[in-house]
Design an enzyme around this catalytic site. Structure first.
Site, short mmCIF file in Angstrom:
data_model
loop_
_atom_site.label_atom_id
_atom_site.label_comp_id
_atom_site.label_asym_id
_atom_site.label_seq_id
_atom_site.Cartn_x
_atom_site.Cartn_y
_atom_site.Cartn_z
N GLU A 129 67.61 26.61 24.22
CA GLU A 129 66.15 26.61 24.27
C GLU A 129 65.69 25.24 24.74
O GLU A 129 66.08 24.26 24.14
CB GLU A 129 65.57 26.92 22.89
CG GLU A 129 65.84 28.35 22.46
CD GLU A 129 65.23 28.71 21.10
OE1 GLU A 129 64.57 27.86 20.48
OE2 GLU A 129 65.43 29.85 20.66
N GLY B 9 65.81 40.51 4.99
CA GLY B 9 65.31 39.44 4.12
C GLY B 9 63.80 39.42 4.16
O GLY B 9 63.16 40.44 4.43
N ARG C 5 67.80 33.95 15.72
CA ARG C 5 68.37 32.77 16.38
C ARG C 5 69.09 33.22 17.64
O ARG C 5 69.75 34.26 17.64
CB ARG C 5 69.39 32.05 15.46
CG ARG C 5 68.79 31.23 14.36
CD ARG C 5 68.16 29.95 14.88
NE ARG C 5 67.42 29.25 13.84
CZ ARG C 5 66.11 29.43 13.62
NH1 ARG C 5 65.41 30.25 14.35
NH2 ARG C 5 65.51 28.77 12.65
N HIS D 6 60.14 31.09 21.94
CA HIS D 6 60.29 30.81 20.50
C HIS D 6 58.94 30.51 19.84
O HIS D 6 58.72 29.43 19.31
CB HIS D 6 61.28 29.65 20.27
CG HIS D 6 61.84 29.64 18.87
ND1 HIS D 6 63.09 29.15 18.57
CD2 HIS D 6 61.32 30.05 17.69
CE1 HIS D 6 63.30 29.26 17.26
NE2 HIS D 6 62.24 29.81 16.71
N ILE D 7 58.05 31.51 19.89
CA ILE D 7 56.70 31.31 19.35
C ILE D 7 56.44 32.16 18.10
O ILE D 7 55.29 32.47 17.77
CB ILE D 7 55.61 31.59 20.42
CG1 ILE D 7 55.82 32.96 21.08
CG2 ILE D 7 55.61 30.49 21.47
CD1 ILE D 7 54.69 33.41 22.00
N ILE E 23 61.64 38.07 6.32
CA ILE E 23 61.03 38.40 7.61
C ILE E 23 61.38 39.84 8.02
O ILE E 23 60.52 40.58 8.48
CB ILE E 23 61.45 37.37 8.69
CG1 ILE E 23 60.85 36.01 8.35
CG2 ILE E 23 61.00 37.81 10.08
CD1 ILE E 23 61.33 34.86 9.23
#
Length: 328
Positions: A274, A163, A245, A293-294, A165
């Site tokens: 998380e 997609g 994810r 998760h940055i 990204i």
């Protein structure tokens, strides 16, 4: 627009970058209340805060389910999430009630793609291990095979989910001299031609790739997709990277694959849960790089996300177009 004195009530579940707050205050259309903390809003405070709200601005960490919608009541017109993902929202319930949803795709594509490439390189070339060896005195004389990793030049890269990204990651990886770019997903993508992408079955991608990058969205089909069977088909020299994810990966199976030498290394920007507990087995492994998760964490990207979330919120409140509305 409602007359002054009839300001619409908005609840914001966290401190957000100032760009969004400025837009909301300049509009003069809403009375904002906010959970004024960098930490997630406790459930009880969320249920209290949404009462009577016309609009809700939330984050990925906020579970927006029927209980929250019931607490908000019939005034709720719009939910604006400052995220590209929306698996934290009960979309069926939201749709049933005719509530509009805004989200923030596109604006974080570049930042997430850059971070994914950085994570892939750091994992493949063992950068965190190298830094540690310098600090703890492990660096002695030059040794031919010490801290050797894997390079992209001449490699086959597999992208699961080409997609926005996934495509941005592929575009950044190709100049490293990648030989083949494989991708899998529901359908072949016309834009894959730009990176000479080959649309292949997942099994082919898994067994032939030297680097596997997961950038699909979390759906019932992709939940737990990367499991024991998946890792067992990978090359034992292959590097696995996930910036989509956490729930796409079965972490117990990943741990086994990493400790048994089934795969060479893994880099994760997302986990379940998380934050990942500090005593989690994955954190004991040298061949697993875990980031907090940055993916979208650049100052400019977070500011743009905040502004877009605010504009989506205002569009929903005023019954006008939202710059980025989720259609479902």
């Amino acid at each position: 627009m409602q007359a002054v004195g009839k300001l619409m009530k908005v609840f914001i579940t966290r401190r957000v970058p100032p760009e969004g707050m400025k837009i909301l205050s300049a509009a003069g259309a809403c009375e904002v209340s906010q959970w004024d903390s960098d930490e997630p809003v406790p459930r009880t405070e969320l249920l209290k805060g949404v009462q009577g709200a016309h609009g809700l601005l939330c984050l990925l960490s906020d579970k927006i389910d029927a209980e929250v919608l019931d607490a908000a009541g019939p005034n709720l017109k719009v939910i604006s999430t400052m995220s590209v993902g929306f698996d934290h929202m009960a979309l069926d319930e939201i749709k049933k009630r005719g509530i509009r949803v805004g989200y923030t795709p596109d604006v974080l594509t570049d930042a997430t793609a850059e971070l994914t490439v950085a994570l892939l390189l750091a994992t493949a070339r063992r950068l965190p291990e190298g830094v540690e060896e310098v600090k703890n005195g492990g660096w002695s004389s030059w040794t031919p095979l010490w801290l050797c990793g894997y390079g992209l030049s001449g490699s086959t890269v597999g992208v699961i989910g080409l997609g926005r990204i996934g495509m941005a990651i592929a575009q950044r990886l190709m100049p490293f001299g990648v030989k083949r770019l494989l991708y899998s997903g529901r359908t072949a993508k016309a834009h894959a031609a730009e990176v000479n992408g080959e649309f292949v079955p997942l099994d082919t991608l898994v067994s032939e790739s030297d680097f596997i990058v997961v950038s699909c969205s979390l759906t019932p089909e992709t939940q737990g997709l990367c499991d024991k069977a998946f890792f067992s088909k990978m090359k034992n020299t292959a590097v696995f990277v996930n910036s989509s994810r956490g729930a796409v990966v079965n972490q117990e199976d990943l741990y086994q694959a990493l400790t048994s030498g089934q795969i060479a290394a893994a880099g994760l920007d997302v986990t379940t849960p998380e934050p990942l507990p500090t005593d989690h087995p994955l954190l004991t492994l040298k061949n697993c790089v875990v980031l907090p998760h940055i993916g979208s964490a650049t100052y400019s990207t977070r500011g743009i996300m905040s502004a877009l979330a605010a504009r989506n919120l205002l569009g929903g409140l005023q019954g006008t177009d939202m710059p980025s509305e989720l259609t479902f």
